[in-house]
Design an enzyme around this catalytic site. Structure first.
Site, mmCIF file in Angstrom:
data_model
loop_
_atom_site.group_PDB
_atom_site.id
_atom_site.type_symbol
_atom_site.label_atom_id
_atom_site.label_comp_id
_atom_site.label_asym_id
_atom_site.label_seq_id
_atom_site.Cartn_x
_atom_site.Cartn_y
_atom_site.Cartn_z
ATOM 1 N N ARG A 41 0.833 -1.202 0.000
ATOM 2 C CA ARG A 41 0.000 0.000 0.000
ATOM 3 C C ARG A 41 0.867 1.252 0.000
ATOM 4 O O ARG A 41 1.840 1.321 0.776
ATOM 5 C CB ARG A 41 -0.901 0.046 1.239
ATOM 6 C CG ARG A 41 -2.018 -0.967 1.252
ATOM 7 C CD ARG A 41 -2.963 -0.670 2.412
ATOM 8 N NE ARG A 41 -2.243 -0.723 3.677
ATOM 9 C CZ ARG A 41 -2.135 -1.812 4.428
ATOM 10 N NH1 ARG A 41 -2.685 -2.946 4.029
ATOM 11 N NH2 ARG A 41 -1.486 -1.780 5.570
ATOM 12 N N ASP A 76 -1.863 1.361 -5.149
ATOM 13 C CA ASP A 76 -3.201 1.305 -4.564
ATOM 14 C C ASP A 76 -4.040 0.360 -5.413
ATOM 15 O O ASP A 76 -4.403 0.688 -6.554
ATOM 16 C CB ASP A 76 -3.816 2.707 -4.545
ATOM 17 C CG ASP A 76 -5.210 2.721 -3.936
ATOM 18 O OD1 ASP A 76 -5.716 1.639 -3.557
ATOM 19 O OD2 ASP A 76 -5.802 3.816 -3.862
ATOM 20 N N HIS A 142 -6.120 -17.129 12.809
ATOM 21 C CA HIS A 142 -4.671 -17.061 12.850
ATOM 22 C C HIS A 142 -4.127 -18.448 13.194
ATOM 23 O O HIS A 142 -4.870 -19.413 13.364
ATOM 24 C CB HIS A 142 -4.201 -16.020 13.865
ATOM 25 C CG HIS A 142 -4.225 -14.615 13.335
ATOM 26 N ND1 HIS A 142 -3.524 -14.223 12.223
ATOM 27 C CD2 HIS A 142 -4.882 -13.500 13.781
ATOM 28 C CE1 HIS A 142 -3.733 -12.937 11.993
ATOM 29 N NE2 HIS A 142 -4.558 -12.475 12.914
ATOM 30 N N ASN A 145 -5.754 -20.700 15.701
ATOM 31 C CA ASN A 145 -7.061 -21.204 15.301
ATOM 32 C C ASN A 145 -6.944 -22.408 14.372
ATOM 33 O O ASN A 145 -7.687 -23.382 14.502
ATOM 34 C CB ASN A 145 -7.863 -20.111 14.602
ATOM 35 C CG ASN A 145 -7.966 -18.854 15.426
ATOM 36 O OD1 ASN A 145 -7.441 -17.812 15.032
ATOM 37 N ND2 ASN A 145 -8.617 -18.911 16.581
ATOM 38 N N TYR A 146 -6.001 -22.335 13.424
ATOM 39 C CA TYR A 146 -5.822 -23.470 12.511
ATOM 40 C C TYR A 146 -5.376 -24.708 13.278
ATOM 41 O O TYR A 146 -5.836 -25.826 13.015
ATOM 42 C CB TYR A 146 -4.793 -23.128 11.422
ATOM 43 C CG TYR A 146 -5.080 -21.842 10.700
ATOM 44 C CD1 TYR A 146 -6.351 -21.558 10.221
ATOM 45 C CD2 TYR A 146 -4.079 -20.891 10.503
ATOM 46 C CE1 TYR A 146 -6.621 -20.369 9.562
ATOM 47 C CE2 TYR A 146 -4.339 -19.696 9.847
ATOM 48 C CZ TYR A 146 -5.608 -19.439 9.386
ATOM 49 O OH TYR A 146 -5.870 -18.259 8.741
ATOM 50 N N ASP A 172 1.447 -21.299 10.086
ATOM 51 C CA ASP A 172 1.913 -20.305 9.122
ATOM 52 C C ASP A 172 3.079 -20.826 8.285
ATOM 53 O O ASP A 172 3.094 -20.685 7.061
ATOM 54 C CB ASP A 172 2.351 -19.029 9.845
ATOM 55 C CG ASP A 172 1.188 -18.150 10.259
ATOM 56 O OD1 ASP A 172 0.039 -18.482 9.890
ATOM 57 O OD2 ASP A 172 1.407 -17.141 10.929
#
Length: 376
Positions: A41, A76, A142, A145-146, A172
């Protein structure tokens, strides 16, 4: 030492990912020679730039370590001109890595079908928690949770059944980064042979089940789900335990095989009646715990020196990084620039012949590739 091999030289990667799974995957690709262009960004860049501790005024150490050797393209994605620029670049891009929720890239006009039409050999890797479809596809989550939803967290519960927050981000990296890299390399090989690219659906939740293969094996033969803290590698055996020493340090003891176990029993002086741990594993564990607790860790390490018994000290991360073995293998000798300071790079999990031991490339300033790639 010879220069590291760069088998991915000439491969161009456009990386839309943020945080950990995708950026570590593209770090590995960059280390192997790929040119990685990170899309961020304008103004603020990706979130990880602002995670403390900071190493420069606008970038944190996490961002620096994960984005070494890449370039930054600040665009953007809600702007039509930015989308046009990306599509113009696509004819010269081999790999796209994205980590948005399913459907986001399609809505931006940058989905698999749209980009495949421009470059049929494109390898398009989508990393998500739950995959591109299924009831959980849009569910925010995240790493923790997995691990919870796939049963992996429960496998690490203690005897009381209380799960423990893992100290490493297995979902991750083990469920996202590594399967993404493997799949990208497979798809690049296929594209070389056929000219056809692929859309890779890398779901961290899916890929965690491989880490619990042994528990799935128990289920496959009709056994009940593993007991919390009660199986061979979860605390149910005296042969796979951490034992506290008299000085408060801990020994990691994993003499699983019988030959290692007999060596272990001999060194600790375990009574012969308890050496057959098939009779009463809990009693054997308790006895070993008492024996180990009677001496400091230095005495035990000296006693086990040169003995094949799979006994090691539980070290802090600092002690581990300073270990002569890892130093001798060149893991932490590199230095990368970070503003006015230097950082020791994280050694990427690839074979040493592809790893740059010097790690001298810095991380990108936001938009440092804009002039080159967009003309402004």
């Amino acid at each position: 030492m010879s220069a590291p091999r760069k088998p991915l030289t000439g491969v161009r990667v456009l990386d839309f990912s943020t945080l950990l799974p995708g950026p570590m995957a593209t770090l590995i690709l960059a280390e192997a020679g790929a040119e990685v262009i990170k899309v961020e960004r304008p103004g603020s860049g990706e979130e990880m730039r602002h995670y403390p501790p900071m190493v420069t005024a606008d970038s944190g150490v996490n961002f620096a370590l994960l984005n070494r050797g890449k370039r930054s393209l600040a665009l953007d994605l809600k702007n039509e001109e930015s989308i046009r620029i990306i599509k113009l670049l696509m004819t010269d891009i081999d790999v796209v890595v994205e980590q948005f929720r399913p459907g986001v890239m399609d809505r931006l006009g940058l989905g698999w079908e749209a980009l495949k039409a421009i470059n049929p050999a494109l390898v398009y890797c989508s990393i998500t928690g739950w995959g591109q479809d299924g009831p959980k596809a849009q569910l925010a989550a995240h790493d923790l949770n997995y691990m919870a939803e796939t049963g992996v967290l429960n496998l690490g519960a203690d005897r009381a059944g209380d799960p423990v927050v893992p100290p490493v981000l297995v979902a991750d990296i083990g469920g996202g980064t590594m399967p993404a890299v493997i799949s990208i390399l497979l798809a690049l090989r296929e594209a070389e042979k056929t000219g056809a690219g692929a859309h890779l659906d890398v779901a961290m939740g899916d890929n965690l089940f491989a880490w619990a293969y042994w528990a799935l094996g128990e289920r496959a033969v009709g056994r009940p789900d593993p007991r919390p803290g009660g199986e061979l590698v979860t605390g149910g055996s005296p042969r796979y335990q951490v034992y506290r020493c008299a000085d408060g340090r801990w020994l990691a003891c994993a003499p699983l095989e019988q030959k290692f176990w007999m060596n272990f029993c001999r060194i600790v002086g375990l009574p012969e009646s308890l050496a057959d741990d098939s009779r009463d594993p809990a009693a054997t564990t308790a006895a070993v715990r008492d024996i180990v607790a009677a001496k400091p860790s230095a005495e035990w390490l000296a006693a086990f020196d040169g003995v094949d018994a799979c006994v090691t000290l539980v070290k802090s991360i600092g002690e581990a990084a300073d270990d002569p073995h890892f130093r001798a293998r060149g893991l932490f000798r590199g230095a990368m620039p970070a503003g006015e300071a230097t950082l020791t790079p994280v050694p990427p999990p690839i074979a040493p012949i592809y790893r740059d031991p010097e790690g001298g490339q810095g991380f990108p300033a936001l938009g440092d590739a804009n002039l080159d790639l967009t003309g402004g």
